[in-house]
Design a protein around this motif. Structure first.
Motif, PDB file in Angstrom:
ATOM      1  N   ALA A  62       0.821  -1.227   0.000  1.00 18.69           N
ATOM      2  CA  ALA A  62       0.000   0.000   0.000  1.00 18.69           C
ATOM      3  C   ALA A  62       0.851   1.271   0.000  1.00 18.69           C
ATOM      4  CB  ALA A  62      -0.944  -0.011   1.185  1.00 18.69           C
ATOM      5  N   TYR A  63       1.833   1.331   0.884  1.00 15.45           N
ATOM      6  CA  TYR A  63       2.666   2.534   1.000  1.00 15.45           C
ATOM      7  C   TYR A  63       3.591   2.667  -0.214  1.00 15.45           C
ATOM      8  CZ  TYR A  63       6.072   5.784   3.046  1.00 15.45           C
ATOM      9  OH  TYR A  63       6.912   6.847   3.283  1.00 15.45           O
ATOM     10  N   THR A  68       5.283   5.218  -5.498  1.00 11.66           N
ATOM     11  CA  THR A  68       5.874   4.939  -6.802  1.00 11.66           C
ATOM     12  C   THR A  68       4.900   5.013  -7.975  1.00 11.66           C
ATOM     13  OG1 THR A  68       5.611   2.595  -6.367  1.00 11.66           O
ATOM     14  CG2 THR A  68       7.781   3.515  -5.937  1.00 11.66           C
ATOM     15  N   TYR A  69       3.600   4.919  -7.761  1.00 13.45           N
ATOM     16  CA  TYR A  69       2.663   4.958  -8.881  1.00 13.45           C
ATOM     17  C   TYR A  69       2.507   6.385  -9.392  1.00 13.45           C
ATOM     18  CZ  TYR A  69       1.113   0.086  -8.714  1.00 13.45           C
ATOM     19  OH  TYR A  69       1.061  -1.276  -8.789  1.00 13.45           O
ATOM     20  N   GLN A 163      10.924   1.404   2.089  1.00 15.14           N
ATOM     21  CA  GLN A 163      10.244   1.993   0.928  1.00 15.14           C
ATOM     22  C   GLN A 163      10.490   3.500   0.840  1.00 15.14           C
ATOM     23  OE1 GLN A 163       6.287   0.472   1.655  1.00 15.14           O
ATOM     24  NE2 GLN A 163       6.706  -1.406   0.555  1.00 15.14           N
ATOM     25  N   THR A 164      10.577   4.164   1.990  1.00 19.83           N
ATOM     26  CA  THR A 164      10.878   5.601   1.974  1.00 19.83           C
ATOM     27  C   THR A 164      12.293   5.826   1.454  1.00 19.83           C
ATOM     28  OG1 THR A 164       9.455   5.894   3.905  1.00 19.83           O
ATOM     29  CG2 THR A 164      10.912   7.706   3.388  1.00 19.83           C
ATOM     30  N   LEU A 165      13.228   5.002   1.906  1.00 19.38           N
ATOM     31  CA  LEU A 165      14.614   5.127   1.428  1.00 19.38           C
ATOM     32  C   LEU A 165      14.689   4.924  -0.079  1.00 19.38           C
ATOM     33  CD1 LEU A 165      16.532   3.320   4.299  1.00 19.38           C
ATOM     34  CD2 LEU A 165      16.916   5.666   3.562  1.00 19.38           C
ATOM     35  N   GLN A 166      13.844   4.002  -0.568  1.00 14.33           N
ATOM     36  CA  GLN A 166      13.821   3.734  -2.010  1.00 14.33           C
ATOM     37  C   GLN A 166      13.402   4.990  -2.793  1.00 14.33           C
ATOM     38  OE1 GLN A 166      11.148   0.551  -3.156  1.00 14.33           O
ATOM     39  NE2 GLN A 166      11.441   1.106  -5.296  1.00 14.33           N
ATOM     40  N   THR A 167      12.529   5.805  -2.206  1.00 13.60           N
ATOM     41  CA  THR A 167      12.037   7.001  -2.914  1.00 13.60           C
ATOM     42  C   THR A 167      12.855   8.244  -2.590  1.00 13.60           C
ATOM     43  OG1 THR A 167       9.991   6.136  -2.008  1.00 13.60           O
ATOM     44  CG2 THR A 167       9.791   7.814  -3.675  1.00 13.60           C
ATOM     45  N   ASN A 252      12.125  12.588  -3.623  1.00 15.14           N
ATOM     46  CA  ASN A 252      12.302  12.708  -5.074  1.00 15.14           C
ATOM     47  C   ASN A 252      11.214  11.903  -5.763  1.00 15.14           C
ATOM     48  OD1 ASN A 252      14.541  14.359  -5.818  1.00 15.14           O
ATOM     49  ND2 ASN A 252      15.861  12.867  -4.825  1.00 15.14           N
ATOM     50  N   LEU A 253      10.058  12.522  -5.954  1.00 18.83           N
ATOM     51  CA  LEU A 253       8.944  11.768  -6.540  1.00 18.83           C
ATOM     52  C   LEU A 253       8.923  11.910  -8.064  1.00 18.83           C
ATOM     53  CD1 LEU A 253       6.058  12.514  -4.057  1.00 18.83           C
ATOM     54  CD2 LEU A 253       7.237  10.375  -4.347  1.00 18.83           C
TER      55      LEU A 253
END
Lengths: 253, 253
Positions: A62-63, A68-69, A163-167, A252-253
């Motif tokens: 979900a997060y 990422t979408y 997941q936050t680190l990934q973004t 960084n979205l």
């Protein structure tokens, strides 16, 4: 604003959860009506167990979907701090978790009652289980539930952090998903290791005191469990803060 | 370096101290790099109230990155950005209305839920106006966003962005995927924002159509401002319209 974030998160998820719960209930009824009660244990436990499995799948995805979408901007353009967003995500998952526990109970109990009435060999099983529960110290279950609850929160926050680190830091790196998975597993290991080490440390300190050694289970649980719950809560708060900081300053979205 | 609104110390931008309310956004020596690739390089730009800016340039020139930095969806690698005199935080998002090029609205929301989301998240969102415009454009409120055609989705994202009473509006390719009549509507609404003294930043490949709504043209090439100036002055200086000037600037590269 926090409540509004939670409200809209729930509105978004409601159709998916509604459909999943409806499917599980229908499958449950079909299983009982086709096979009767012969696979009783499976019917009692396996189908309702798909609810927590589904919940965990949602926790994991979900997060990540929010980050990422293509519609990731919808939430992150709103005038809400990163801290508020991550807290809202966590709280809505906790509320959904409690709701699903209720749904699990609602499916499990009728199954259990129905099967205990229908099946001879298992008829005494459920009263025996209830009798066993009655004989136990209720504090044991409360303590277990609290630690399980904080463990699940820690698990969710480890997923969120990866997941936050990934973004943020890993947003433009190749294989960022794989690295995020590695970070998640490392975080989980560190969290488990720290919990174990601190738990032993607290216990070692307490064992030096006569009153702890001679106290009852409930007293021991209070003396050991309460500091541990505070430590777990502090650990979770640190992870929420870390995620909020990253979302606020490094996104960084 | 040309940062008229920033004092400098040790060649670093200091936060703006003047109280010039006509300056909506200020970028001083802003760079953005993605692990080896520079998306924006030492950008100095001042956006003033009531002005309309056209970001022009081929794909990958840094137009979207520039908008995302001002919208707070990206963080710059170097330099300083302020909106209404304040560094970019979640608070500045309340005065910036950004429409990304992607259909960013949640697919699983209905149009009505989208309106409710915007009304809950942005205090400056005009719910009634949004509903009226949507109905005027035959966008049913009960329909799911995911079921809308690409043209309808494009209109929806434009309308919800437009119906905020922000100080700075940024539209990334507002004419993408919409029919001729809807284009007229978009152009007309952008003109309306100009008459309300709002600041606009618009990026589009359709240079000739954008010409009628911009005051200042900013030509971006490989992350640099290749050319910048008042549209009419540029036309007078060069004797060329925007399309010809675009060809001149980018064919030369």
């Amino acid at each position: 604003m926090l409540l509004k974030l939670i409200k809209h998160d729930m509105i978004r998820r409601a159709p998916l959860y509604g459909a999943a719960i409806f499917t599980i209930i229908v499958l449950n009824i079909i299983t009982i009506s086709i096979w009767g009660v012969s696979p009783s244990i499976v019917v009692v436990s396996a189908l309702p167990i798909s609810i927590p499995v589904f919940f965990m799948f949602e926790v994991c995805t979900a997060y990540s979907r929010e980050l990422t979408y293509k519609n990731r901007y919808m939430l992150f353009m709103t005038p809400n701090s990163g801290y508020k967003i991550i807290l809202a995500k966590l709280l809505s998952l906790i509320i959904i978790g409690f709701f699903l526990v209720g749904v699990y109970g609602l499916i499990f109990l009728p199954n259990a009652i129905y099967i205990s009435k229908q099946v001879g060999p298992y008829a005494s099983m459920f009263p025996d289980v209830f009798k066993w529960f009655k004989q136990q110290d209720p504090m044991q279950f409360i303590s277990l539930a609290i630690h399980a609850f904080s463990g699940i929160i820690g698990f969710i926050l480890c997923i969120f952090t990866a997941q936050t680190l990934q973004t943020t830091f890993l947003s433009r790196i190749r294989f960022s998903k794989l690295i995020a998975l590695g970070i998640f597993l490392t975080l989980l290991y560190i969290a488990g290791y720290c919990f174990g080490a601190i738990s032993l440390f607290v216990q070692d300190i307490l064992l030096n005191y006569e009153f702890y050694r001679q106290s009852s289970f409930i007293q021991r649980e209070a003396l050991w469990g309460i500091p541990m719950i505070i430590i777990e809560a502090l650990g979770s708060a640190c992870l929420v803060g870390f995620n909020g900081y990253l979302l606020e300053h490094k996104i960084n979205l | 370096m040309n940062c008229p609104n920033y004092p400098l110390k040790n060649n670093k931008c200091l936060p703006m101290t003047n109280n010039d309310t006509s300056i909506i956004a200020n970028l001083c020596n802003v760079s953005k790099a993605y692990y080896g690739k520079t998306a924006l390089r030492n950008i100095d730009l001042t956006l003033t109230q009531g002005q309309s800016y056209g970001l022009l340039g081929p794909n990958g020139s840094g137009k979207t990155t520039l908008m995302k930095l001002i919208a707070g969806l990206h963080r710059q690698t170097a330099g300083t950005i302020t909106v209404m005199g304040k560094p970019i935080t979640w608070r500045t998002k309340s005065v910036v209305a950004y429409m990304p090029t992607e259909n960013f609205i949640y697919d699983d929301f209905s149009v009505e839920s989208t309106i409710r989301f915007f009304a809950d998240m942005y205090r400056n969102f005009d719910r009634q106006r949004a509903t009226e415009i949507l109905l005027k454009h035959d966008i049913a409120l009960k329909v799911k966003v995911g079921k809308l055609s690409s043209g309808m989705s494009a209109k929806l994202k434009f309308i919800v962005t437009l119906c905020r009473d922000a100080e700075l509006y940024m539209f990334d390719e507002p004419l993408n995927g919409i029919d001729l009549l809807a284009r007229d509507f978009v152009i007309e609404e952008l003109q309306q924002l100009r008459t309300k003294q709002k600041t606009l930043v618009i990026s589009s490949h359709l240079v000739n159509e954008m010409e009628q709504v911009i005051d200042t043209a900013i030509f971006l090439r490989n992350g640099d401002i290749a050319r910048q100036g008042n549209k009419d002055e540029l036309a007078m200086q060069t004797g060329k319209d925007m399309t010809e000037l675009y060809r001149e600037v980018f064919n030369a590269s």
